[in-house]
Motif scaffolding. Structure first.
Motif, PDB file in Angstrom:
ATOM      1  N   THR A  56      -1.094  -7.922   5.486  1.00  0.00           N
ATOM      2  CA  THR A  56       0.250  -7.464   5.838  1.00  0.00           C
ATOM      3  C   THR A  56       0.242  -5.938   5.875  1.00  0.00           C
ATOM      4  OG1 THR A  56       2.615  -7.627   5.295  1.00  0.00           O
ATOM      5  CG2 THR A  56       1.096  -7.485   3.433  1.00  0.00           C
ATOM      6  N   GLN A  57       0.840  -5.374   6.901  1.00  0.00           N
ATOM      7  CA  GLN A  57       0.801  -3.919   7.097  1.00  0.00           C
ATOM      8  C   GLN A  57       1.826  -3.237   6.200  1.00  0.00           C
ATOM      9  OE1 GLN A  57      -1.173  -1.895   9.315  1.00  0.00           O
ATOM     10  NE2 GLN A  57      -0.231  -0.266   8.083  1.00  0.00           N
ATOM     11  N   VAL A  58       1.377  -2.220   5.507  1.00  0.00           N
ATOM     12  CA  VAL A  58       2.251  -1.341   4.732  1.00  0.00           C
ATOM     13  C   VAL A  58       2.121   0.058   5.307  1.00  0.00           C
ATOM     14  CG1 VAL A  58       2.631  -0.272   2.482  1.00  0.00           C
ATOM     15  CG2 VAL A  58       2.126  -2.725   2.636  1.00  0.00           C
ATOM     16  N   THR A  59       3.242   0.618   5.713  1.00  0.00           N
ATOM     17  CA  THR A  59       3.249   1.973   6.266  1.00  0.00           C
ATOM     18  C   THR A  59       4.228   2.818   5.470  1.00  0.00           C
ATOM     19  OG1 THR A  59       2.754   1.117   8.474  1.00  0.00           O
ATOM     20  CG2 THR A  59       3.596   3.365   8.327  1.00  0.00           C
ATOM     21  N   VAL A  60       3.740   3.922   4.951  1.00  0.00           N
ATOM     22  CA  VAL A  60       4.561   4.813   4.141  1.00  0.00           C
ATOM     23  C   VAL A  60       4.705   6.136   4.879  1.00  0.00           C
ATOM     24  CG1 VAL A  60       4.868   5.888   1.882  1.00  0.00           C
ATOM     25  CG2 VAL A  60       3.628   3.711   2.081  1.00  0.00           C
ATOM     26  N   SER A  61       5.932   6.474   5.197  1.00  0.00           N
ATOM     27  CA  SER A  61       6.197   7.726   5.925  1.00  0.00           C
ATOM     28  C   SER A  61       6.496   8.851   4.940  1.00  0.00           C
ATOM     29  CB  SER A  61       7.368   7.549   6.884  1.00  0.00           C
ATOM     30  OG  SER A  61       8.550   7.261   6.157  1.00  0.00           O
ATOM     31  N   THR A 121      -0.740   3.849   2.950  1.00  0.00           N
ATOM     32  CA  THR A 121      -0.651   3.152   4.227  1.00  0.00           C
ATOM     33  C   THR A 121      -1.935   2.414   4.523  1.00  0.00           C
ATOM     34  OG1 THR A 121       0.956   4.713   5.138  1.00  0.00           O
ATOM     35  CG2 THR A 121      -0.394   3.482   6.713  1.00  0.00           C
ATOM     36  N   ALA A 122      -1.822   1.096   4.757  1.00  0.00           N
ATOM     37  CA  ALA A 122      -2.997   0.252   4.974  1.00  0.00           C
ATOM     38  C   ALA A 122      -2.532  -1.169   5.244  1.00  0.00           C
ATOM     39  CB  ALA A 122      -3.904   0.266   3.747  1.00  0.00           C
ATOM     40  N   VAL A 123      -3.470  -1.995   5.646  1.00  0.00           N
ATOM     41  CA  VAL A 123      -3.249  -3.440   5.655  1.00  0.00           C
ATOM     42  C   VAL A 123      -3.665  -3.962   4.281  1.00  0.00           C
ATOM     43  CG1 VAL A 123      -3.851  -5.646   6.701  1.00  0.00           C
ATOM     44  CG2 VAL A 123      -3.662  -3.591   8.129  1.00  0.00           C
TER      45      VAL A 123
END
Length: 124
Positions: free
Chosen positions: A118-123, A91-93
């Motif tokens: 671009t934002q990447v978010t991993v749940s 998770t990061a930009v």
């Protein structure tokens, strides 16, 4: 005017995949090496991957561990980062950046053109 525009980020579950794109305009794309960096909240920006102006010699940060693939299509002035088996710690930009051909390095200061991220978010 030079523009780098990243797209393809989003929210994904752990183990999922995303493909980031970096559309470049305003300069000669294949006069530059391409790099991807990322910055997590509260942390410094770090190197992820890089590839030469010709699209060869891909190199990755140790944490990638075979999960990501960097590529580029010089006919489309676009770079890519395919990310598989994503983990919450990814998770990061994510930023794409260009360095002159003569500067083949993972050091961020050598890259003189950057996208907005671009934002990447991993749940989990």
């Amino acid at each position: 005017q030079v523009h780098l525009v990243e797209t393809g980020g989003g929210l994904v579950q752990a183990g999922g995949s995303l493909r980031l794109s970096c559309a470049v305009s305003g300069l000669i794309f294949d006069d530059h090496n391409l790099g991807w960096f990322r910055q997590a909240a509260g942390k410094e920006r770090e190197f992820v991957a890089r590839i030469t102006w010709r699209g060869d010699m891909p190199l990755y940060a140790d944490f990638v561990q075979g999960r990501f693939t960097i590529s580029r299509d010089n006919t489309k002035n676009t770079g890519y980062l395919q990310m598989n088996d994503l983990k919450p710690e990814d998770t990061a930009v994510y930023y794409c950046a260009l360095s002159p051909i003569s500067l083949w390095t993972e050091r961020a200061h050598a890259y003189d053109n950057w996208g907005q991220g671009t934002q990447v978010t991993v749940s989990s």
